[in-house]
Write an enzyme that holds these catalytic residues in place. Structure first.
Site, PDB file in Angstrom:
ATOM      1  N   PRO A   1     -40.804 -19.234  14.452  1.00  0.00           N
ATOM      2  CA  PRO A   1     -40.887 -20.536  13.765  1.00  0.00           C
ATOM      3  C   PRO A   1     -39.523 -21.186  13.555  1.00  0.00           C
ATOM      4  O   PRO A   1     -39.455 -22.365  13.173  1.00  0.00           O
ATOM      5  CB  PRO A   1     -41.527 -20.164  12.423  1.00  0.00           C
ATOM      6  CG  PRO A   1     -41.083 -18.760  12.180  1.00  0.00           C
ATOM      7  CD  PRO A   1     -41.100 -18.110  13.548  1.00  0.00           C
ATOM      8  N   LEU A   2     -38.451 -20.434  13.817  1.00  0.00           N
ATOM      9  CA  LEU A   2     -37.095 -20.992  13.713  1.00  0.00           C
ATOM     10  C   LEU A   2     -36.479 -21.208  15.094  1.00  0.00           C
ATOM     11  O   LEU A   2     -35.260 -21.339  15.226  1.00  0.00           O
ATOM     12  CB  LEU A   2     -36.206 -20.074  12.868  1.00  0.00           C
ATOM     13  CG  LEU A   2     -36.675 -19.894  11.424  1.00  0.00           C
ATOM     14  CD1 LEU A   2     -35.764 -18.939  10.671  1.00  0.00           C
ATOM     15  CD2 LEU A   2     -36.743 -21.241  10.700  1.00  0.00           C
ATOM     16  N   GLY A   3     -37.327 -21.257  16.111  1.00  0.00           N
ATOM     17  CA  GLY A   3     -36.828 -21.564  17.449  1.00  0.00           C
ATOM     18  C   GLY A   3     -35.775 -20.602  17.935  1.00  0.00           C
ATOM     19  O   GLY A   3     -34.736 -21.037  18.446  1.00  0.00           O
TER      20      GLY A   3
ATOM     21  N   GLY B   1     -33.742 -18.990  16.333  1.00  0.00           N
ATOM     22  CA  GLY B   1     -32.507 -19.176  15.579  1.00  0.00           C
ATOM     23  C   GLY B   1     -31.904 -20.550  15.690  1.00  0.00           C
ATOM     24  O   GLY B   1     -31.047 -20.938  14.870  1.00  0.00           O
ATOM     25  N   PHE B   2     -32.343 -21.344  16.661  1.00  0.00           N
ATOM     26  CA  PHE B   2     -31.731 -22.661  16.856  1.00  0.00           C
ATOM     27  C   PHE B   2     -31.922 -23.576  15.657  1.00  0.00           C
ATOM     28  O   PHE B   2     -31.012 -24.318  15.252  1.00  0.00           O
ATOM     29  CB  PHE B   2     -32.294 -23.327  18.112  1.00  0.00           C
ATOM     30  CG  PHE B   2     -31.674 -24.672  18.391  1.00  0.00           C
ATOM     31  CD1 PHE B   2     -30.411 -24.747  18.963  1.00  0.00           C
ATOM     32  CD2 PHE B   2     -32.334 -25.848  18.071  1.00  0.00           C
ATOM     33  CE1 PHE B   2     -29.824 -25.976  19.207  1.00  0.00           C
ATOM     34  CE2 PHE B   2     -31.754 -27.083  18.310  1.00  0.00           C
ATOM     35  CZ  PHE B   2     -30.498 -27.153  18.885  1.00  0.00           C
TER      36      PHE B   2
ATOM     37  N   HIS C   1     -51.169  -6.788  22.758  1.00  0.00           N
ATOM     38  CA  HIS C   1     -49.921  -7.470  23.089  1.00  0.00           C
ATOM     39  C   HIS C   1     -50.072  -8.336  24.339  1.00  0.00           C
ATOM     40  O   HIS C   1     -49.526  -9.440  24.409  1.00  0.00           O
ATOM     41  CB  HIS C   1     -48.816  -6.433  23.302  1.00  0.00           C
ATOM     42  CG  HIS C   1     -47.478  -6.889  22.841  1.00  0.00           C
ATOM     43  ND1 HIS C   1     -46.481  -6.030  22.445  1.00  0.00           N
ATOM     44  CD2 HIS C   1     -46.944  -8.130  22.713  1.00  0.00           C
ATOM     45  CE1 HIS C   1     -45.407  -6.715  22.079  1.00  0.00           C
ATOM     46  NE2 HIS C   1     -45.663  -7.983  22.244  1.00  0.00           N
TER      47      HIS C   1
ATOM     48  N   TYR D   1     -41.348  -2.283  21.042  1.00  0.00           N
ATOM     49  CA  TYR D   1     -40.020  -2.644  20.549  1.00  0.00           C
ATOM     50  C   TYR D   1     -39.178  -1.391  20.397  1.00  0.00           C
ATOM     51  O   TYR D   1     -39.425  -0.567  19.520  1.00  0.00           O
ATOM     52  CB  TYR D   1     -40.115  -3.370  19.210  1.00  0.00           C
ATOM     53  CG  TYR D   1     -40.904  -4.658  19.229  1.00  0.00           C
ATOM     54  CD1 TYR D   1     -41.118  -5.362  20.403  1.00  0.00           C
ATOM     55  CD2 TYR D   1     -41.444  -5.174  18.058  1.00  0.00           C
ATOM     56  CE1 TYR D   1     -41.854  -6.536  20.413  1.00  0.00           C
ATOM     57  CE2 TYR D   1     -42.164  -6.355  18.046  1.00  0.00           C
ATOM     58  CZ  TYR D   1     -42.378  -7.027  19.230  1.00  0.00           C
ATOM     59  OH  TYR D   1     -43.105  -8.196  19.227  1.00  0.00           O
TER      60      TYR D   1
END
Length: 333
Positions: A220-222, A224-225, A124, A58
């Site tokens: 887990p929040l797709g 941001g969707f 990774h 990253y």
């Protein structure tokens, strides 16, 4: 915050982690600011989050340096998860699982993180040119040397999207896990899992559950969707991967709004301060005591909100409504 134990060695972590990648990699680089991101890490730790998830790729490297600034002050409060095995070039990413490289990568990560031990060291991605057992064996040596406490496998992005592929897409991951488990115990697996990405529920999560292996639920929040804060057709910056993702076209985002609407209905039953994002995280937490969602963010506000989901308990009615939501629209490839 509730604490959870993952892996056979009962690694103790806060029930919700913090994905640090957006702070310096992949999402809207114009919005990536080191000092603001550092405040976000501190806010998450203040809220009871302990698992900080990063990787040497990253940036590359800048994300570990950022996390290291926080660890210098608060190492005892944090559980550090970082990764090795991917090298970033100008226009490409390649795997490197050679034992010598793994050893050097670990030492470099320790320096950047300003710590003498990594709590969870993840592979990774397996190198197709190196038997995965050799890579894993080198990582196991790092545990024996006291540089690493436990080992994990990152399966984010490893799902098969080949046209005509059968099964849940994680067959290859499970085969790898069965091979490396014979060399040294796997403490945790990190893979995508959310209300709108449930493929891991078919085999990967049960495989981990039956073996006492922790499961770090990535995205887990797709992406941001599921927060309900993205507007269909609102657009993304050109360097944001969602700008090229089939599920983030204006058409598909509009078609998937019923999922967000369902999460909003559930949230409303729990009070005005509860958000769709918290409901999505609570759903993930309810999948098992060894599951730790790791939402990524670079903003203090969202880090604190995400941490608050650990106190939310969904009812049978809530779970039934979420289970009845329409399947997500749009492909992954």
């Amino acid at each position: 915050m509730e604490r959870r134990s993952i892996g056979a060695t009962a690694l103790d972590v806060g029930a919700i982690g913090l994905g640090c990648m957006p702070m310096s990699w992949a999402y809207s680089r114009s919005q990536q600011r080191g000092d603001r991101s550092l405040r976000t890490v501190h806010a998450a730790l203040d809220a009871g989050v302990s698992l900080l998830d990063t990787a040497d790729m990253y940036g590359p490297f800048t994300n570990e340096l950022l996390v290291g600034r926080a660890l210098k002050e608060r190492r005892s409060e944090a559980f550090v998860s970082t990764k090795c095995g991917l090298l970033v070039g100008d226009q490409h990413v390649v795997a490197n699982g050679r034992p010598g490289y793994v050893r050097r990568a670990c030492d470099a990560s320790l320096r950047r993180l300003q710590t003498d031990v990594i709590d969870l060291y993840q592979l990774h991605r397996a190198d197709p040119e190196v038997p995965v057992e050799e890579t894993w064996g080198a990582m196991a040596e790092l545990v024996s040397a006291g540089k690493v406490r436990a080992l994990g496998l990152c399966a984010v992005g490893a799902r098969s999207t080949r046209r005509g592929a059968t099964g849940d897409g994680y067959e290859g991951t499970i085969r790898q896990l069965e091979r490396i488990q014979q060399v040294f115990p796997v403490a945790a697996v990190e893979a995508e899992l959310s209300v709108w990405s449930q493929e891991a529920l078919a085999r990967l999560l049960p495989w981990c559950t039956t073996r006492g292996i922790g499961f770090l639920a990535a995205m887990p929040l797709g992406n941001g969707f599921l927060t309900g804060t993205l507007t269909p057709g609102g657009g993304f910056e050109p360097d944001d991967p969602r700008a090229r993702h089939p599920r983030f076209t204006a058409e598909m985002m509009a078609a998937n709004q019923p999922l967000v609407a369902g999460l909003r209905r559930v949230a409303a039953r729990h009070g005005s301060g509860v958000t769709p994002a918290q409901v999505a995280l609570a759903w993930t937490l309810g999948l098992g005591p060894h599951v730790v969602p790791v939402p990524g963010t670079k903003r203090e506000r969202w880090a604190v909100e995400n941490a608050g989901a650990s106190a939310l308990r969904l009812t049978a009615e809530d779970l039934a409504e979420i289970a009845a939501l329409p399947a997500p629209r749009g492909s992954w490839d």
